[in-house]
Design a protein around this motif. Sequence first.
Motif, mmCIF file in Angstrom:
data_model
loop_
_atom_site.group_PDB
_atom_site.id
_atom_site.type_symbol
_atom_site.label_atom_id
_atom_site.label_comp_id
_atom_site.label_asym_id
_atom_site.label_seq_id
_atom_site.Cartn_x
_atom_site.Cartn_y
_atom_site.Cartn_z
ATOM 1 N N LEU A 20 82.177 -35.099 62.296
ATOM 2 C CA LEU A 20 81.776 -35.623 61.004
ATOM 3 C C LEU A 20 82.930 -36.026 60.098
ATOM 4 O O LEU A 20 82.793 -36.939 59.288
ATOM 5 N N GLY A 21 84.059 -35.359 60.208
ATOM 6 C CA GLY A 21 85.096 -35.523 59.206
ATOM 7 C C GLY A 21 84.819 -34.612 58.029
ATOM 8 O O GLY A 21 83.731 -34.051 57.881
ATOM 9 N N GLN A 22 85.796 -34.477 57.151
ATOM 10 C CA GLN A 22 85.685 -33.486 56.083
ATOM 11 C C GLN A 22 84.687 -33.895 54.999
ATOM 12 O O GLN A 22 83.924 -33.067 54.502
ATOM 13 N N LYS A 23 84.678 -35.173 54.617
ATOM 14 C CA LYS A 23 83.786 -35.599 53.534
ATOM 15 C C LYS A 23 82.318 -35.394 53.906
ATOM 16 O O LYS A 23 81.547 -34.802 53.140
ATOM 17 N N LYS A 24 81.919 -35.869 55.075
ATOM 18 C CA LYS A 24 80.524 -35.733 55.485
ATOM 19 C C LYS A 24 80.144 -34.272 55.680
ATOM 20 O O LYS A 24 79.002 -33.870 55.404
ATOM 21 N N SER A 25 81.088 -33.459 56.162
ATOM 22 C CA SER A 25 80.798 -32.037 56.353
ATOM 23 C C SER A 25 80.515 -31.362 55.020
ATOM 24 O O SER A 25 79.599 -30.534 54.898
ATOM 25 N N ILE A 26 81.297 -31.711 53.987
ATOM 26 C CA ILE A 26 81.071 -31.147 52.655
ATOM 27 C C ILE A 26 79.725 -31.611 52.107
ATOM 28 O O ILE A 26 78.942 -30.825 51.563
ATOM 29 N N TRP A 27 79.427 -32.886 52.266
ATOM 30 C CA TRP A 27 78.190 -33.477 51.745
ATOM 31 C C TRP A 27 76.955 -32.873 52.411
ATOM 32 O O TRP A 27 76.049 -32.378 51.730
ATOM 33 N N TYR A 28 76.912 -32.898 53.739
ATOM 34 C CA TYR A 28 75.748 -32.366 54.446
ATOM 35 C C TYR A 28 75.632 -30.856 54.271
ATOM 36 O O TYR A 28 74.520 -30.313 54.169
ATOM 37 N N GLY A 29 76.779 -30.169 54.225
ATOM 38 C CA GLY A 29 76.745 -28.725 54.015
ATOM 39 C C GLY A 29 76.100 -28.368 52.690
ATOM 40 O O GLY A 29 75.290 -27.442 52.603
ATOM 41 N N GLY A 30 76.451 -29.118 51.625
ATOM 42 C CA GLY A 30 75.864 -28.865 50.312
ATOM 43 C C GLY A 30 74.361 -29.078 50.293
ATOM 44 O O GLY A 30 73.618 -28.303 49.679
ATOM 45 N N ILE A 31 73.907 -30.125 50.981
ATOM 46 C CA ILE A 31 72.459 -30.393 51.039
ATOM 47 C C ILE A 31 71.726 -29.258 51.753
ATOM 48 O O ILE A 31 70.662 -28.799 51.310
ATOM 49 N N ILE A 32 72.287 -28.786 52.863
ATOM 50 C CA ILE A 32 71.660 -27.699 53.625
ATOM 51 C C ILE A 32 71.603 -26.418 52.794
ATOM 52 O O ILE A 32 70.599 -25.686 52.799
ATOM 53 N N ILE A 33 72.682 -26.131 52.054
ATOM 54 C CA ILE A 33 72.700 -24.953 51.188
ATOM 55 C C ILE A 33 71.571 -25.032 50.153
ATOM 56 O O ILE A 33 70.842 -24.065 49.925
ATOM 57 N N MET A 34 71.427 -26.187 49.524
ATOM 58 C CA MET A 34 70.394 -26.364 48.511
ATOM 59 C C MET A 34 69.003 -26.128 49.106
ATOM 60 O O MET A 34 68.160 -25.452 48.500
ATOM 61 N N ILE A 35 68.768 -26.659 50.306
ATOM 62 C CA ILE A 35 67.471 -26.467 50.967
ATOM 63 C C ILE A 35 67.219 -24.978 51.219
ATOM 64 O O ILE A 35 66.108 -24.470 51.025
ATOM 65 N N GLY A 36 68.270 -24.266 51.631
ATOM 66 C CA GLY A 36 68.128 -22.829 51.878
ATOM 67 C C GLY A 36 67.714 -22.058 50.645
ATOM 68 O O GLY A 36 66.842 -21.182 50.695
ATOM 69 N N HIS A 37 68.317 -22.378 49.505
ATOM 70 C CA HIS A 37 67.949 -21.693 48.260
ATOM 71 C C HIS A 37 66.537 -22.051 47.815
ATOM 72 O O HIS A 37 65.837 -21.217 47.229
ATOM 73 N N ILE A 38 66.123 -23.286 48.078
ATOM 74 C CA ILE A 38 64.741 -23.670 47.751
ATOM 75 C C ILE A 38 63.753 -22.840 48.567
ATOM 76 O O ILE A 38 62.732 -22.370 48.059
ATOM 77 N N ILE A 39 64.078 -22.614 49.850
ATOM 78 C CA ILE A 39 63.215 -21.784 50.704
ATOM 79 C C ILE A 39 63.138 -20.358 50.148
ATOM 80 O O ILE A 39 62.067 -19.749 50.094
ATOM 81 N N LEU A 40 64.289 -19.809 49.713
ATOM 82 C CA LEU A 40 64.306 -18.453 49.151
ATOM 83 C C LEU A 40 63.494 -18.363 47.863
ATOM 84 O O LEU A 40 62.966 -17.293 47.525
ATOM 85 N N ALA A 41 63.406 -19.471 47.143
ATOM 86 C CA ALA A 41 62.665 -19.459 45.879
ATOM 87 C C ALA A 41 61.156 -19.440 46.083
ATOM 88 O O ALA A 41 60.407 -19.235 45.123
#
Length: 507
Positions: free
Chosen positions: A90-111
């Motif tokens: 992915l490279g660093q930029k895409k890894s940061i971008w996709y990682g942030g989206i996945i984190i947000m989805i995880g917190h939504i599930i916890l909510a």
Amino acid sequence: MALSSSGVATATGKEKFTHPSGLYVLFFTEMWERFSYYGMRAILILFMVAGPAKGGMGLADAEAGAIYGIYTSAVYFLSLPGGWIADNFLGQKKSIWYGGIIIMIGHIILAIPGSDGIFFLGLATVAIGTGLLKPNISSVVGELYPEGGARRDAGFSIFYMGINLGGAIGMLTVGYLGEKIGWHYGFGAAAVGMLLGIIIFRIFSEQYLKEYGLLKKQVKSEEIQIEKKSSNSLITIVMAIVSVLFLAILQWAGYINIFTATGLAQSMGIIIVSIALFYFIFIFVAGGLTGIEKKRLFVMFILFLSAAIFWAGYEQGGSTLNTFSQRYTDRDIVGWEMPASWLQGLQSIYVIMFAPIFAAVWLFLNKRNMNPSAPVKFGVGLVVLGVGFLFMVFASQIVITGAKASALYLIVAYLFSVLGELCVSPVGLSFFTKLAPQRYVSQLMGIWFVATSLGTLIAGLAAGVFDEKNVANMPTNFMYIVYFTAGFGLIILLFSKQIKKWMGGVE
């Protein structure tokens, strides 16, 4: 930025006293990511031990501590494949971008209130996303300072201040919502924090990071990339097979039980130690390193052990000390009981207060050729952490009499832990980027976070020892932490000169 006669980038003129604009893009991106992570972590173990009548899961201390340890450990352990994915795909930029989206989805599930299965799915999703984002955003910070030196250390200290600004705001906000309003409101606030982080990165990364050439993968040739992918794939397969076989043997012999939370946490510890050792050995033997690079890799291994031991003590803040705050600490303020998670937030507040001072001190000492080496800073950090836990020994001696301890004990203990942290964590981040061979930088940054993974896992398991049934043993248990952390720190200090020689001139 200019090149020296040897081809190494050096800071010139105004750059020596300023920081790249890209640092502040990463500062605010990481600030909101840490808002989400530390905010949720502040209420995690409290939610698990709270009874169903209070909206919690009603788990026993040992089980909740093990789950806490597995989650926080996985967050950092997954930084290893996260770095590998960035290096190879992915490279660093895409890894940061996709990682942030996945984190947000995880917190939504916890909510979302629901079954235990939904809760564990949310934890796993956050861990996967953090493993993808965390090592790569730190690697990019290092690449903003190709000249290295104290300026890079100062840059990492500023970046680290952003981490803790997010952590402080997150723990106060999510902690209050979780404990006073409802646990799932707290989890939802963490999702909002991560959303703000990915918006900032999306808008400003192109403008402020592109000039440094950080948005593309740096690959010398297609042949090297193919060879690298093949060798790393082999490493992954071999480590997975060996770990599974080893755990199967231990399960068969009755040493562990992977079908319990505690047994699963112990199994994860074995996997982490095995993979880290195998990875260091593989790169040392078959990584194509020069003699100097091999010595530097050995120094990285020593720093890895030091960091793991440090975080095993420090991360008691989210587990053992958090439940100590809830059960045994007087938190009454003029008739209002302060949320237990707020005391934990002192760690981030202290970092915000002291990080600029430490950054200035490192620069001041460097100008006078007095800047301590990384091993010295690590040794001092471990000793200071151990001294902080002496205050918890005193606090627990009050608790065993049946009284509640003053919050001042935790306030002072957290202060010492942060003073130790500022000698270890930002310095370790910086030195791993300096010592690592360029072709392995993201993967070895992943290894750095694996040390944190091991430490947080131990911290989670330790929380089960400090349960309400073993109050009488609490002073002794805290004293063990003092011996372990401060003792290892003294050993590092004793051999610091030799370790510095192996660094091959890296400052």
